[in-house]
Design an enzyme around this catalytic site. Structure first.
Site, PDB file in Angstrom:
ATOM      1  N   SER A   1       0.795  -1.241   0.000  1.00  0.00           N
ATOM      2  CA  SER A   1       0.000   0.000   0.000  1.00  0.00           C
ATOM      3  C   SER A   1       0.821   1.281   0.000  1.00  0.00           C
ATOM      4  O   SER A   1       0.253   2.359  -0.174  1.00  0.00           O
ATOM      5  CB  SER A   1      -0.947   0.010   1.190  1.00  0.00           C
ATOM      6  OG  SER A   1      -1.973  -0.922   0.965  1.00  0.00           O
TER       7      SER A   1
ATOM      8  N   LYS B   1       0.177   3.401  -3.060  1.00  0.00           N
ATOM      9  CA  LYS B   1      -1.093   4.089  -3.351  1.00  0.00           C
ATOM     10  C   LYS B   1      -0.965   5.595  -3.587  1.00  0.00           C
ATOM     11  O   LYS B   1      -1.571   6.119  -4.534  1.00  0.00           O
ATOM     12  CB  LYS B   1      -2.109   3.793  -2.242  1.00  0.00           C
ATOM     13  CG  LYS B   1      -2.604   2.336  -2.260  1.00  0.00           C
ATOM     14  CD  LYS B   1      -3.427   2.003  -1.025  1.00  0.00           C
ATOM     15  CE  LYS B   1      -3.960   0.566  -1.053  1.00  0.00           C
ATOM     16  NZ  LYS B   1      -4.529   0.154   0.227  1.00  0.00           N
TER      17      LYS B   1
ATOM     18  N   TYR C   1      -3.589  -3.125 -10.027  1.00  0.00           N
ATOM     19  CA  TYR C   1      -3.468  -2.874  -8.593  1.00  0.00           C
ATOM     20  C   TYR C   1      -2.482  -3.857  -7.935  1.00  0.00           C
ATOM     21  O   TYR C   1      -1.586  -3.461  -7.198  1.00  0.00           O
ATOM     22  CB  TYR C   1      -4.854  -2.953  -7.926  1.00  0.00           C
ATOM     23  CG  TYR C   1      -4.787  -2.902  -6.432  1.00  0.00           C
ATOM     24  CD1 TYR C   1      -4.487  -1.709  -5.775  1.00  0.00           C
ATOM     25  CD2 TYR C   1      -4.998  -4.040  -5.662  1.00  0.00           C
ATOM     26  CE1 TYR C   1      -4.399  -1.654  -4.388  1.00  0.00           C
ATOM     27  CE2 TYR C   1      -4.912  -3.998  -4.276  1.00  0.00           C
ATOM     28  CZ  TYR C   1      -4.615  -2.808  -3.654  1.00  0.00           C
ATOM     29  OH  TYR C   1      -4.509  -2.767  -2.284  1.00  0.00           O
TER      30      TYR C   1
ATOM     31  N   TYR D   1      -4.778   4.687   7.618  1.00  0.00           N
ATOM     32  CA  TYR D   1      -6.106   4.083   7.801  1.00  0.00           C
ATOM     33  C   TYR D   1      -6.744   4.514   9.121  1.00  0.00           C
ATOM     34  O   TYR D   1      -6.778   5.689   9.437  1.00  0.00           O
ATOM     35  CB  TYR D   1      -6.044   2.546   7.733  1.00  0.00           C
ATOM     36  CG  TYR D   1      -5.187   2.012   6.634  1.00  0.00           C
ATOM     37  CD1 TYR D   1      -5.451   2.353   5.306  1.00  0.00           C
ATOM     38  CD2 TYR D   1      -4.113   1.185   6.901  1.00  0.00           C
ATOM     39  CE1 TYR D   1      -4.662   1.852   4.284  1.00  0.00           C
ATOM     40  CE2 TYR D   1      -3.320   0.680   5.877  1.00  0.00           C
ATOM     41  CZ  TYR D   1      -3.591   1.029   4.578  1.00  0.00           C
ATOM     42  OH  TYR D   1      -2.811   0.547   3.586  1.00  0.00           O
TER      43      TYR D   1
ATOM     44  N   VAL E   1       1.537  -3.463   4.024  1.00  0.00           N
ATOM     45  CA  VAL E   1       1.603  -4.703   4.809  1.00  0.00           C
ATOM     46  C   VAL E   1       2.900  -5.488   4.652  1.00  0.00           C
ATOM     47  O   VAL E   1       3.131  -6.444   5.385  1.00  0.00           O
ATOM     48  CB  VAL E   1       0.422  -5.667   4.519  1.00  0.00           C
ATOM     49  CG1 VAL E   1      -0.860  -5.189   5.159  1.00  0.00           C
ATOM     50  CG2 VAL E   1       0.257  -5.928   3.046  1.00  0.00           C
TER      51      VAL E   1
HETATM   52  N1  GLN Z   1      -1.874  -5.585  -1.695  1.00  0.00           N
HETATM   53  C1  GLN Z   1      -2.377  -5.435  -0.361  1.00  0.00           C
HETATM   54  C2  GLN Z   1      -3.881  -5.671  -0.307  1.00  0.00           C
HETATM   55  O1  GLN Z   1      -4.565  -5.229  -1.172  1.00  0.00           O
HETATM   56  C3  GLN Z   1      -2.037  -4.063   0.163  1.00  0.00           C
HETATM   57  C4  GLN Z   1      -2.575  -3.819   1.558  1.00  0.00           C
HETATM   58  C5  GLN Z   1      -1.686  -2.974   2.416  1.00  0.00           C
HETATM   59  O2  GLN Z   1      -0.488  -2.849   2.198  1.00  0.00           O
HETATM   60  N2  GLN Z   1      -2.263  -2.431   3.469  1.00  0.00           N
HETATM   61  O3  GLN Z   1      -4.390  -6.276   0.582  1.00  0.00           O
END
Ligand code: GLN
Length: 311
Positions: free
Chosen positions: A64, A67, A190, A242, A260
């Site tokens: 993420s 993003k 994505y 978040y 993550v």
């Molecule tokens: N590719 C991961 C997902 O869509 C990214 C989530 C994250 O890094 N918080 O679940």
């Protein structure tokens, strides 16, 4: 004699290496293979000077942390009006992978930093074929990193195979006309952006590019038009962490984004970019050592954008 910043990073690295709580993410099986002991901190100034400690040369997938960069790309390709007719700018107070959370009247995802918003943003990437869309997406990351980038194929395949939740989000977005019929392409784009590889040094340079108003500190190449840098930083600030964005704003006080894989990057506008990598994450998906390092670094260096400068 070491520079005071280098000294501080070494001190923090030593101190927080002993924190052993949390585990690498497991819901994307490939991520579970990460070494929980890997730990790196890199600060990069807007002049491109780097202070690095630990495993700063080890690659991980951006997840993420990708993003904000693709949100910037969407603003450049489509402008604010289109992008925000489809995706909002409000924090959710919900987990990053929340399914049923769309804005009440508009049915837009709340913001581009959570999965629903980011999948929508990926679906906007222009191009008549998938390879062309992929190429222009990759180019954006190359501009931020200052060199060619590669995709972690294993992570990509691993997420693609197991992404039932993200697939259901994408179909919900199609149902509400947020995205077009190319649902699988949007998802693949994505997953690809999440699988782009970077070292902590690269991610810190990407952060420094945002700190440097969108121009890479060393190549001087523009990765994002200056006019959109504020949009990206503002959404990182309000939504990047978040459902802990409020706490982060209070304790750290700089725009940031976590992923993550265990990476967190933060931007001190006009000054420097910071990246921390350590795979064990908490229940909200944030690197545990990353949170601790940012909190102490912010206090010790007065990083909060609300700090009152002494006269
Ligand atoms: N590719 C991961 C997902 O869509 C990214 C989530 C994250 O890094 N918080 O679940």
């Amino acid at each position: 004699m070491l520079d005071p910043m280098q000294n501080l990073l070494e001190e923090l690295h030593k101190k927080y290496a002993s924190v052993t709580s949390g585990h690498p993410a497991t819901y994307i099986p490939e991520l579970a293979k990460a070494n929980p002991n890997d730990f790196a901190i890199v600060v990069t100034t807007v002049e491109g000077v780097q202070y690095k400690v630990g495993d700063w040369n080890k690659s991980f997938s951006l997840q993420s942390t990708s993003k904000p960069f693709i949100y910037g790309m969407a603003l450049e390709e489509h402008g604010r009006d289109f992008v925000h007719s489809k995706v909002g700018v409000e924090p959710t107070g919900e987990a990053f992978n929340s399914i049923m959370e769309l804005e009440k009247k508009t049915n837009r995802p709340y913001n581009p930093m959570i999965n629903s918003g980011a999948i929508a943003i990926s679906s906007f990437i222009k191009g008549d074929t998938f390879p062309k869309r992929l190429e222009s997406m990759t180019k954006v990351f190359e501009n931020y990193q200052g060199h060619e980038v590669s995709v972690g194929k294993e992570v990509f395949e691993s997420e693609k195979k197991t992404a039932h939740r993200n697939r259901s989000i994408a179909h919900l977005l199609r149902h509400f006309n947020v995205i077009d019929d190319r649902i699988d392409e949007a998802l693949d784009l994505y997953f690809m952006q999440c699988s782009i590889l970077a070292t902590t040094s690269d991610l810190s340079m990407m952060a420094a590019t945002l700190a440097n108003r969108g121009a890479h500190p060393l190549t001087k190449k523009r990765a994002l038009s200056q006019e959109y840098v504020g949009d990206v930083l503002s959404l990182m600030f309000s939504c990047g962490m978040y459902d802990s964005s409020g706490e982060w704003a209070y304790t750290v006080g700089v725009p940031a984004k976590s992923g993550v894989s265990g990476a967190i990057f933060g931007v001190v506008p006009g000054e420097f970019g910071i990246a921390v990598y350590s795979p064990p994450i908490d229940e909200k998906g944030h690197s545990i050592r990353g949170l601790r390092v940012f909190e102490e670094l912010s206090k010790r260096c007065q990083l909060s954008i609300f700090r009152v400068t002494k006269t």
